[in-house]
Design a protein around this motif. Structure first.
Motif, short mmCIF file in Angstrom:
data_model
loop_
_atom_site.label_atom_id
_atom_site.label_comp_id
_atom_site.label_asym_id
_atom_site.label_seq_id
_atom_site.Cartn_x
_atom_site.Cartn_y
_atom_site.Cartn_z
N ILE A 188 50.00 32.89 48.69
CA ILE A 188 49.28 34.02 49.29
C ILE A 188 47.95 34.20 48.58
O ILE A 188 47.76 33.76 47.44
CB ILE A 188 50.09 35.34 49.22
CG1 ILE A 188 50.32 35.75 47.76
CG2 ILE A 188 51.41 35.21 49.94
CD1 ILE A 188 50.97 37.11 47.62
N ARG A 189 47.02 34.85 49.28
CA ARG A 189 45.73 35.19 48.68
C ARG A 189 45.52 36.69 48.85
O ARG A 189 45.58 37.20 49.97
CB ARG A 189 44.59 34.40 49.33
CG ARG A 189 43.22 34.75 48.73
CD ARG A 189 42.16 33.77 49.18
NE ARG A 189 42.05 33.74 50.64
CZ ARG A 189 41.81 32.63 51.33
NH1 ARG A 189 41.68 31.48 50.73
NH2 ARG A 189 41.71 32.68 52.66
N ALA A 190 45.26 37.36 47.75
CA ALA A 190 45.01 38.80 47.78
C ALA A 190 43.57 39.06 47.34
O ALA A 190 43.15 38.60 46.27
CB ALA A 190 45.98 39.52 46.85
N THR A 191 42.83 39.76 48.17
CA THR A 191 41.42 40.06 47.88
C THR A 191 41.26 41.56 47.68
O THR A 191 41.69 42.36 48.51
CB THR A 191 40.50 39.59 49.02
OG1 THR A 191 40.75 38.20 49.28
CG2 THR A 191 39.05 39.75 48.64
N THR A 192 40.63 41.93 46.58
CA THR A 192 40.41 43.34 46.28
C THR A 192 39.13 43.45 45.45
O THR A 192 38.34 42.51 45.38
CB THR A 192 41.62 43.95 45.54
OG1 THR A 192 41.42 45.35 45.35
CG2 THR A 192 41.85 43.28 44.20
N CYS A 193 38.91 44.58 44.80
CA CYS A 193 37.74 44.71 43.93
C CYS A 193 37.96 45.85 42.94
O CYS A 193 38.78 46.74 43.17
CB CYS A 193 36.46 44.96 44.73
SG CYS A 193 36.39 46.58 45.52
N GLU A 194 37.22 45.79 41.86
CA GLU A 194 37.20 46.88 40.89
C GLU A 194 35.96 47.73 41.17
O GLU A 194 35.14 47.39 42.03
CB GLU A 194 37.18 46.33 39.47
CG GLU A 194 38.45 45.57 39.10
CD GLU A 194 38.47 45.08 37.68
OE1 GLU A 194 39.38 45.46 36.93
OE2 GLU A 194 37.56 44.30 37.31
N ALA A 195 35.82 48.82 40.45
CA ALA A 195 34.65 49.69 40.64
C ALA A 195 33.38 48.92 40.29
O ALA A 195 33.33 48.26 39.25
CB ALA A 195 34.77 50.94 39.77
N PRO A 196 32.35 48.97 41.14
CA PRO A 196 31.09 48.26 40.84
C PRO A 196 30.48 48.78 39.55
O PRO A 196 30.53 49.98 39.25
CB PRO A 196 30.20 48.59 42.04
CG PRO A 196 31.14 48.99 43.12
CD PRO A 196 32.29 49.65 42.44
N LYS A 197 29.91 47.87 38.76
CA LYS A 197 29.23 48.27 37.53
C LYS A 197 27.77 48.54 37.84
O LYS A 197 27.08 47.72 38.42
CB LYS A 197 29.36 47.16 36.48
CG LYS A 197 30.79 47.00 35.99
CD LYS A 197 30.92 45.89 34.97
CE LYS A 197 32.37 45.78 34.51
NZ LYS A 197 32.61 44.65 33.61
N VAL A 198 27.33 49.73 37.44
CA VAL A 198 25.97 50.16 37.76
C VAL A 198 25.10 50.13 36.51
O VAL A 198 25.46 50.70 35.48
CB VAL A 198 25.97 51.59 38.35
CG1 VAL A 198 24.55 52.03 38.68
CG2 VAL A 198 26.85 51.65 39.59
N CYS A 253 18.24 51.55 39.68
CA CYS A 253 19.66 51.25 39.45
C CYS A 253 20.02 49.92 40.12
O CYS A 253 19.67 49.67 41.27
CB CYS A 253 20.54 52.37 40.02
SG CYS A 253 20.29 53.95 39.19
N GLN A 254 20.72 49.09 39.39
CA GLN A 254 21.14 47.79 39.90
C GLN A 254 22.66 47.70 39.93
O GLN A 254 23.32 48.05 38.95
CB GLN A 254 20.57 46.68 38.99
CG GLN A 254 19.06 46.67 38.87
CD GLN A 254 18.38 46.33 40.19
OE1 GLN A 254 18.89 45.51 40.95
NE2 GLN A 254 17.25 46.95 40.46
N PHE A 255 23.21 47.24 41.04
CA PHE A 255 24.66 47.02 41.12
C PHE A 255 24.96 46.09 42.29
O PHE A 255 24.17 45.97 43.22
CB PHE A 255 25.43 48.34 41.30
CG PHE A 255 25.17 49.02 42.61
CD1 PHE A 255 26.03 48.83 43.69
CD2 PHE A 255 24.08 49.86 42.77
CE1 PHE A 255 25.79 49.46 44.90
CE2 PHE A 255 23.84 50.49 43.98
CZ PHE A 255 24.70 50.29 45.04
N ALA A 256 26.11 45.42 42.20
CA ALA A 256 26.56 44.53 43.27
C ALA A 256 27.66 45.24 44.05
O ALA A 256 28.63 45.73 43.46
CB ALA A 256 27.08 43.22 42.69
N LEU A 257 27.50 45.31 45.36
CA LEU A 257 28.47 46.01 46.20
C LEU A 257 29.41 44.99 46.85
O LEU A 257 28.99 44.20 47.69
CB LEU A 257 27.75 46.81 47.28
CG LEU A 257 28.62 47.74 48.13
CD1 LEU A 257 29.24 48.82 47.26
CD2 LEU A 257 27.78 48.38 49.23
N PRO A 258 30.69 44.99 46.47
CA PRO A 258 31.65 44.04 47.07
C PRO A 258 31.77 44.24 48.57
O PRO A 258 31.90 45.38 49.04
CB PRO A 258 32.96 44.38 46.35
CG PRO A 258 32.56 45.05 45.09
CD PRO A 258 31.31 45.82 45.43
#
Length: 222
Positions: free
Chosen positions: A107-117, A184-189
């Motif tokens: 199986i493949r599970a895709t999720t994310c943590e809180a973006p780092k700003v 402010c710089q951050f990557a949005l999943p």
């Protein structure tokens, strides 16, 4: 025990490739089938008393495996995030890549943590944008600022002015927002965006159902 491999994308998405041993799948199938057999009703037998071999011939295996999936996949996911010490903020998107009888499941599970700003030097940039030595924030609605007045315009060359909330507050708020967006710089999943879209659509569907309207009727009304 399930095995997992962790991969992270540049935008902050987390992908867990999880392999569940065939032995675990078989054990789970046995538990689910036992429960099914104990509640099965076949002609000529009392409830739960039919021979298991006969039940196995009559039962829909796909239904049994659906329950197996609901039992072992969430547990395998929990073990994986604990193993890799992850802190996901949304429910995972789970894909069953391989699920053959008597073989390991994948199986493949895709999720994310809180973006780092990364905030950057936003305070200095806000001061520069507002042209005042005092940092303005929305809660300081009537803060007094020092205005520079050219020599000869008024005595002393300096004057104090009261901010006018109705004329300048909105403008200043917009300037602060623009500065924050620039500094402010951050990557949005991507999965976080998809999750929010799905949540909004779900809320919209619930609202229209309560109103007794279709989506088209609701959109036309607004």
């Amino acid at each position: 025990m399930a095995r997992s491999i962790l991969a992270k994308t540049e935008t902050g998405e987390i992908q867990l490739s999880i392999t569940i041993p065939a032995s675990e799948v078989k054990e789970a199938y046995g538990r689910v089938f036992e429960k099914t057999a104990n509640s099965a009703e076949l002609s000529g037998f009392r409830k739960g008393k039919a021979p298991k071999k006969l039940v196995e011939e009559k039962v829909d295996k796909s239904k049994v495996y659906e329950e197996v999936i609901q039992e072992i996949v969430p547990q395998a996911y929990i073990e994986a995030i604990q193993e890799h010490k992850l802190e996901p903020i949304i429910s995972p998107k789970v894909e069953l890549l391989k699920a053959k009888e008597d073989e390991d499941w994948e199986i493949r599970a895709t999720t994310c943590e809180a973006p780092k700003v990364e905030l950057g030097d936003y305070k200095a940039e806000i001061k520069k944008s507002l042209g005042t030595g005092k940092l303005w924030t929305p809660d300081r609605r009537t803060a007094t600022t020092r205005l520079h007045v050219p020599d000869g315009v008024s005595p002393g060359g300096q004057a104090e002015a009261q901010n006018s909330p109705e004329n300048t507050e909105d403008e200043k708020t917009q300037k602060v927002i623009q500065v924050l967006l620039q500094t402010c710089q951050f990557a949005l999943p991507q999965i976080l965006v998809e999750n929010e879209v799905n949540r909004a659509l779900s809320n919209l569907l619930n609202q229209t159902e309560k109103l007794g309207m279709t989506i088209d009727q609701y959109l036309n009304s607004i």
